[in-house]
Design a protein around this motif. Structure first.
Motif, PDB file in Angstrom:
ATOM      1  N   THR A  70      31.141 -42.320 -19.871  1.00 33.63           N
ATOM      2  CA  THR A  70      31.097 -42.160 -18.412  1.00 33.63           C
ATOM      3  C   THR A  70      29.730 -41.664 -17.943  1.00 33.63           C
ATOM      4  N   THR A  71      28.922 -41.130 -18.856  1.00 32.75           N
ATOM      5  CA  THR A  71      27.588 -40.639 -18.493  1.00 32.75           C
ATOM      6  C   THR A  71      26.482 -41.627 -18.853  1.00 32.75           C
ATOM      7  N   SER A  72      26.854 -42.829 -19.291  1.00 32.76           N
ATOM      8  CA  SER A  72      25.844 -43.853 -19.595  1.00 32.76           C
ATOM      9  C   SER A  72      25.081 -44.197 -18.321  1.00 32.76           C
ATOM     10  N   PRO A  73      23.744 -44.272 -18.394  1.00 36.75           N
ATOM     11  CA  PRO A  73      22.956 -44.559 -17.188  1.00 36.75           C
ATOM     12  C   PRO A  73      23.418 -45.810 -16.442  1.00 36.75           C
ATOM     13  N   TYR A  74      23.742 -46.882 -17.152  1.00 27.69           N
ATOM     14  CA  TYR A  74      24.179 -48.100 -16.474  1.00 27.69           C
ATOM     15  C   TYR A  74      25.418 -47.825 -15.624  1.00 27.69           C
ATOM     16  N   ARG A  75      26.379 -47.108 -16.187  1.00 24.54           N
ATOM     17  CA  ARG A  75      27.630 -46.843 -15.477  1.00 24.54           C
ATOM     18  C   ARG A  75      27.417 -45.890 -14.304  1.00 24.54           C
ATOM     19  N   VAL A  76      26.663 -44.822 -14.530  1.00 27.59           N
ATOM     20  CA  VAL A  76      26.406 -43.829 -13.474  1.00 27.59           C
ATOM     21  C   VAL A  76      25.708 -44.487 -12.284  1.00 27.59           C
ATOM     22  N   LEU A  77      24.670 -45.268 -12.563  1.00 30.70           N
ATOM     23  CA  LEU A  77      23.891 -45.890 -11.487  1.00 30.70           C
ATOM     24  C   LEU A  77      24.665 -47.011 -10.798  1.00 30.70           C
TER      25      LEU A  77
END
Length: 138
Positions: A70-77
């Motif tokens: 859930t903290t992966s940059p792709y997912r967060v952004l």
């Protein structure tokens, strides 16, 4: 100075600290190029110009694609984009110089091929000026 070691962090509110986005591979040029505005009078013998408002251009960052948590940059952004959120960003150079700005992020997943890595591009819709802070003098 090499570009190695540049970081990009984000935060959602004024009081929080920046979270570093992992997998950063490429950063854009940063700065503002003012628009040249013609302001010539009839009495002038050559055209006269003034600097108008600035344009930071396209702010696009390239990242290694990873979407396992859930903290992966792709997912967060991507989730910030879907919610039409404006985030605060801070790019830090290896010498400590920082560039801080607010922007609405959008992400685009790149294509792939044989022996090709998958990346994503983070594009910024700038919502503030870019504040530059020099590193502390030694």
């Amino acid at each position: 100075m090499l570009a190695n070691g540049i970081t990009l962090g984000y935060k959602e509110s004024e009081g929080s600290s920046y979270t570093i986005l992992t997998g950063l591979k490429e950063v854009p040029e940063l700065g503002v190029e003012p628009e040249k505005v013609e302001n010539t009078c009839l009495s002038d013998t050559v055209k006269q110009y003034e600097n108008g408002i600035g344009d930071a251009g396209d702010l696009e960052y390239k990242f290694k694609y990873e979407n396992k948590t859930t903290t992966s940059p792709y997912r967060v952004l991507r989730k910030a984009q879907e919610a039409n959120k404006t985030l605060s960003f801070q790019q830090t150079l290896p010498d400590g110089t920082t560039f801080t700005f607010d922007a609405q992020p959008s992400v685009k997943l790149g294509g792939g091929g044989v022996n090709g890595v998958i990346e994503f591009t983070l594009s910024m819709a700038l919502q503030s000026s870019i504040a530059i802070v020099d590193p502390a003098a030694e």
